[in-house]
Design an enzyme around this catalytic site. Structure first.
Site, PDB file in Angstrom:
ATOM      1  N   HIS A  25      29.156  -0.504 -86.757  1.00 40.06           N
ATOM      2  CA  HIS A  25      29.011  -1.533 -87.761  1.00 40.06           C
ATOM      3  C   HIS A  25      27.554  -1.788 -88.141  1.00 40.06           C
ATOM      4  O   HIS A  25      27.236  -2.735 -88.818  1.00 40.06           O
ATOM      5  CB  HIS A  25      29.699  -2.830 -87.337  1.00 40.06           C
ATOM      6  CG  HIS A  25      29.183  -3.451 -86.084  1.00 40.06           C
ATOM      7  ND1 HIS A  25      29.768  -3.222 -84.867  1.00 40.06           N
ATOM      8  CD2 HIS A  25      28.168  -4.317 -85.854  1.00 40.06           C
ATOM      9  CE1 HIS A  25      29.155  -3.922 -83.936  1.00 40.06           C
ATOM     10  NE2 HIS A  25      28.162  -4.600 -84.521  1.00 40.06           N
ATOM     11  N   GLY A  72      30.763  -7.244 -75.872  1.00 36.51           N
ATOM     12  CA  GLY A  72      30.794  -6.099 -76.772  1.00 36.51           C
ATOM     13  C   GLY A  72      30.615  -6.534 -78.217  1.00 36.51           C
ATOM     14  O   GLY A  72      30.110  -7.623 -78.495  1.00 36.51           O
ATOM     15  N   CYS A  73      31.025  -5.685 -79.142  1.00 31.69           N
ATOM     16  CA  CYS A  73      30.911  -5.981 -80.572  1.00 31.69           C
ATOM     17  C   CYS A  73      31.504  -7.346 -80.876  1.00 31.69           C
ATOM     18  O   CYS A  73      32.670  -7.608 -80.590  1.00 31.69           O
ATOM     19  CB  CYS A  73      31.622  -4.904 -81.382  1.00 31.69           C
ATOM     20  SG  CYS A  73      31.796  -5.302 -83.137  1.00 31.69           S
ATOM     21  N   PHE A  74      30.700  -8.226 -81.470  1.00 29.94           N
ATOM     22  CA  PHE A  74      31.156  -9.615 -81.611  1.00 29.94           C
ATOM     23  C   PHE A  74      32.260  -9.810 -82.649  1.00 29.94           C
ATOM     24  O   PHE A  74      32.882 -10.855 -82.701  1.00 29.94           O
ATOM     25  CB  PHE A  74      30.004 -10.584 -81.849  1.00 29.94           C
ATOM     26  CG  PHE A  74      29.009 -10.265 -82.950  1.00 29.94           C
ATOM     27  CD1 PHE A  74      29.294  -9.389 -83.983  1.00 29.94           C
ATOM     28  CD2 PHE A  74      27.758 -10.879 -82.929  1.00 29.94           C
ATOM     29  CE1 PHE A  74      28.367  -9.126 -84.987  1.00 29.94           C
ATOM     30  CE2 PHE A  74      26.819 -10.627 -83.924  1.00 29.94           C
ATOM     31  CZ  PHE A  74      27.138  -9.738 -84.961  1.00 29.94           C
TER      32      PHE A  74
END
Length: 254
Positions: free
Chosen positions: A49, A95-97
């Site tokens: 992302h 991790g990825c929010f």
């Protein structure tokens, strides 16, 4: 009560998690399932992302100078924001929010979520700053919840269930210090609950938990396009439900 949850199986070609990691003994809302299914990703030091960055910036030209003592002092200060009356804050890194936020959005009793950056050394960091790996920030979700409807223990159960707390600076193929596992507490009661919960989870695993438990530091909201990213549809417009109790698999994509 949730059914018993078992350790997921990983493959080197995909970061899809077919089921949460381990058994929970604490009751969660009847209809809630913390199933988290990120899309397959390519191994890299930052996640898919990441927005395209200027080539010269990647080579070090035009990059921000190293954090100053003043920057560090501000960034390492406490989160002085105030939750709504009768509400409490909690911060989690897992991790990825994007996927972390959607998971907490679905929890009954959670009244607001925000994604952002915390625990770093730079004042007012950008997404590119955080992804550079030089500021020590973590991608976190600040959760506002009503303690009359949702206990901090429930949030902890959700936290443990949807990510792997034994991988250092990594979730799936997202690698970097901004993806580390962390619980950031606002009160002594939250700290005690977090440490006791970690001890209980450690007894269930045969690998060492690397989750950090630290005081909540200054919270910097991420750029607007990151907020409620998956619920809004992400890059491809595929909206994912944030309804309370929703148990649809969560797919984290750029």
């Amino acid at each position: 009560m949730l059914p018993s949850l078992t350790l997921a199986t990983f493959s080197s070609s995909s970061s899809i998690i077919s089921k949460p990691f381990f058994s929970l003994s604490t009751k969660l809302p009847h209809s809630f399932s913390p199933l988290y299914l990120p899309f397959p990703q390519t191994k890299r030091s930052i996640s898919l992302h990441t927005r395209p960055m200027n080539i010269l910036k990647n080579l070090g030209f035009g990059a921000k100078p190293a954090p100053s003592m003043e920057d560090s002092s501000i960034a390492q200060g406490p989160d002085e924001d105030v939750p709504a009356p009768g509400q409490q804050f909690a911060q989690f890194g897992a991790g990825c929010f994007w996927g972390v936020e959607l998971t907490f959005q679905r929890v009954p009793g959670v009244t607001k979520t925000e994604v952002g950056y915390s625990q770093g050394l730079l004042h007012n960091p950008s997404y590119e700053d955080v992804c550079s790996g030089t500021t020590n920030h973590n991608e976190v979700v600040r959760v506002q919840y009503d303690p009359k409807e949702c206990s901090f223990d429930t949030l902890l159960d959700v936290f443990w269930a949807f990510h792997d707390p034994t991988t250092l600076n990594r979730q799936g193929n997202d690698v970097g210090t901004q993806y580390r596992s962390g619980i950031y507490f606002y009160t002594p009661e939250q700290e005690t609950a977090a440490r006791e919960s970690l001890e209980k989870q450690q007894k269930l695993l045969n690998r060492k938990i690397v989750t950090e438990v630290l005081p909540a530091k200054k919270f910097y909201p991420a750029e607007e396009y990151h907020q409620q990213y998956l619920a809004k549809g992400g890059r491809f417009g595929f909206k994912q439900s944030a309804e309370k109790g929703c148990n649809d698999p969560i797919r984290c994509y750029g």
